[in-house]
Design a protein around this motif. Sequence first.
Motif, PDB file in Angstrom:
ATOM      1  N   ASP A 185       0.836  -1.195   0.000  1.00  0.00           N
ATOM      2  CA  ASP A 185       0.000   0.000   0.000  1.00  0.00           C
ATOM      3  C   ASP A 185       0.873   1.247   0.000  1.00  0.00           C
ATOM      4  O   ASP A 185       1.859   1.335   0.725  1.00  0.00           O
ATOM      5  N   ARG A 186       0.489   2.225  -0.790  1.00  0.00           N
ATOM      6  CA  ARG A 186       1.266   3.460  -0.934  1.00  0.00           C
ATOM      7  C   ARG A 186       0.331   4.642  -0.663  1.00  0.00           C
ATOM      8  O   ARG A 186      -0.119   5.317  -1.601  1.00  0.00           O
ATOM      9  N   PRO A 187       0.006   4.873   0.609  1.00  0.00           N
ATOM     10  CA  PRO A 187      -1.003   5.887   0.929  1.00  0.00           C
ATOM     11  C   PRO A 187      -0.590   7.310   0.591  1.00  0.00           C
ATOM     12  O   PRO A 187      -1.432   8.206   0.579  1.00  0.00           O
ATOM     13  N   MET A 188       0.700   7.543   0.311  1.00  0.00           N
ATOM     14  CA  MET A 188       1.139   8.890  -0.063  1.00  0.00           C
ATOM     15  C   MET A 188       1.459   8.975  -1.551  1.00  0.00           C
ATOM     16  O   MET A 188       2.075   9.941  -2.002  1.00  0.00           O
ATOM     17  N   ALA A 189       1.043   7.982  -2.320  1.00  0.00           N
ATOM     18  CA  ALA A 189       1.292   8.004  -3.761  1.00  0.00           C
ATOM     19  C   ALA A 189       0.662   9.257  -4.373  1.00  0.00           C
ATOM     20  O   ALA A 189      -0.476   9.618  -4.072  1.00  0.00           O
ATOM     21  N   GLY A 190       1.432   9.925  -5.227  1.00  0.00           N
ATOM     22  CA  GLY A 190       0.953  11.138  -5.872  1.00  0.00           C
ATOM     23  C   GLY A 190       1.237  12.406  -5.087  1.00  0.00           C
ATOM     24  O   GLY A 190       1.044  13.511  -5.602  1.00  0.00           O
ATOM     25  N   ARG A 191       1.692  12.279  -3.849  1.00  0.00           N
ATOM     26  CA  ARG A 191       2.016  13.450  -3.036  1.00  0.00           C
ATOM     27  C   ARG A 191       3.474  13.856  -3.245  1.00  0.00           C
ATOM     28  O   ARG A 191       4.357  13.003  -3.346  1.00  0.00           O
ATOM     29  N   ARG A 192       3.699  15.140  -3.287  1.00  0.00           N
ATOM     30  CA  ARG A 192       5.060  15.658  -3.421  1.00  0.00           C
ATOM     31  C   ARG A 192       5.411  16.366  -2.117  1.00  0.00           C
ATOM     32  O   ARG A 192       4.737  17.332  -1.725  1.00  0.00           O
ATOM     33  N   VAL A 193       6.425  15.892  -1.450  1.00  0.00           N
ATOM     34  CA  VAL A 193       6.774  16.429  -0.137  1.00  0.00           C
ATOM     35  C   VAL A 193       8.246  16.804  -0.097  1.00  0.00           C
ATOM     36  O   VAL A 193       9.073  16.258  -0.837  1.00  0.00           O
ATOM     37  N   LEU A 194       8.555  17.729   0.781  1.00  0.00           N
ATOM     38  CA  LEU A 194       9.934  18.162   1.006  1.00  0.00           C
ATOM     39  C   LEU A 194      10.243  18.051   2.484  1.00  0.00           C
ATOM     40  O   LEU A 194       9.442  18.479   3.328  1.00  0.00           O
ATOM     41  N   VAL A 195      11.387  17.479   2.801  1.00  0.00           N
ATOM     42  CA  VAL A 195      11.851  17.324   4.181  1.00  0.00           C
ATOM     43  C   VAL A 195      13.236  17.943   4.280  1.00  0.00           C
ATOM     44  O   VAL A 195      14.077  17.750   3.386  1.00  0.00           O
ATOM     45  N   THR A 196      13.482  18.695   5.345  1.00  0.00           N
ATOM     46  CA  THR A 196      14.840  19.186   5.593  1.00  0.00           C
ATOM     47  C   THR A 196      15.448  18.387   6.741  1.00  0.00           C
ATOM     48  O   THR A 196      14.743  17.934   7.636  1.00  0.00           O
ATOM     49  N   ALA A 197      16.770  18.222   6.692  1.00  0.00           N
ATOM     50  CA  ALA A 197      17.434  17.372   7.683  1.00  0.00           C
ATOM     51  C   ALA A 197      18.833  17.880   7.972  1.00  0.00           C
ATOM     52  O   ALA A 197      19.492  18.500   7.126  1.00  0.00           O
ATOM     53  N   GLY A 198      19.292  17.600   9.199  1.00  0.00           N
ATOM     54  CA  GLY A 198      20.664  17.910   9.585  1.00  0.00           C
ATOM     55  C   GLY A 198      20.828  19.285  10.185  1.00  0.00           C
ATOM     56  O   GLY A 198      19.860  20.010  10.426  1.00  0.00           O
TER      57      GLY A 198
END
Length: 425
Positions: A185-198
């Motif tokens: 299952d890919r419940p976030m399919a079609g979503r474009r997200v950005l994460v910052t790290a560090g």
Amino acid sequence: MDKTLTGRTIVLGITGGIAAFKAAALCSKLVKLGAEVRVIMTEGATKFIAPLTLQTLSRHPVATDVFDEHDASRVQHIDLADSADLVVVAPATANIIAKMAHGLADDMLSTTLLAATAPVLVAPAMNVHMLQHPAVVHNLNVLAARGVRFVEAGTGQLACGYVGKGRLAEPDEIAGAVVELLRGDRPMAGRRVLVTAGGTVERLDPVRYITNDSSGKMGFALAETARDWGADVTLVCARTDGPPPAGVRVVRAESAEEMRDAVMSRLPELDAVVKAAAVADYRPAVRHPSKMKKGSETLTLELVKTPDILQQIGEWKRTREPGGKAPFVVGFAAETDDVERHAMEKLARKGCDLIAANDVSAEGAGFGADTNIVNVYGAEGLVEAIPQSAKRSVAERLWRLVALRAGWDWTGPGASAAAGKEAPE
């Protein structure tokens, strides 16, 4: 009849707890879904339910003894491990959880688990105080950090007489988790997200800089989870303790200014932004082109403010063209005191949708740890308190919360239990 699991082989490990009787219903459900179920029982499990019951339901012999080899052409525990598309341990006692965490192999189940390369799903069941014991919590976090997935224990009347968390999840819930894992299952399919790290780096000269203790592990966990759930992930990385996860778009941004530019230029195309990076608040006013030489006994540095990325995102959302797309925004607040007050002030000041706040001075929640303790705040106050958990588990709960509050059509983990609770009114 639904045969979702046709062609899949599931190794079902049953351990010695009173909830072992529920494993019969679970086995039956998995077989009805089309799975080939191969059962392994510990000696303790056989005291609660007869192997014959599971043999009848699974239509396969039940393995109980690592030395009981029926076929000289194969080693049973290796054959079971190799055949598995998924290993399910239900119920999982504190004992088997400890064995898994520490690599012990003294019976058929623990030996098979060490040999297995398939995903592992664990459904704990035990007394509430056992489940909360620091040793058990530690072992669960160790397993979660290795990628083991869990079906959380339920709350209710326990066999020992206590009322609390520790009941084995119902067979329907465990079977649903099995289907989700094996169906992909890919419940976030079609979503474009950005994460910052560090942690960002603000240079004084080519060899010296100002930074912080952020390892990037929380951001990495958020990116990995979104990737695994089908999202198109951009990970904007500052200085981190290890390499970023595979399968995501990595953008390197050393300083706060570079990170600001990387984030702001992508906002119109995003569904969500999670700012997990620890961004320096100040940078040296002067960046020297060559290494500064040692001089007088003291050195005074002039520092100036860096861009406030989260606040600029909030301002962009407020001033964008009416009707234009705007991402759901989550900020992180690393605090050492008065966490709730600082988090709520930051939420209001910076205009984000949620703030994930933690006390980085607390054991198990600081920079560089494999676990975190997070309180998530919205405009109405505390939305969800996430106890000490592996950062992957924290990431999963946070993305679920984002999806529900952003109004996404969420079919991922926790959808049935949380439906309507966190969704926007």
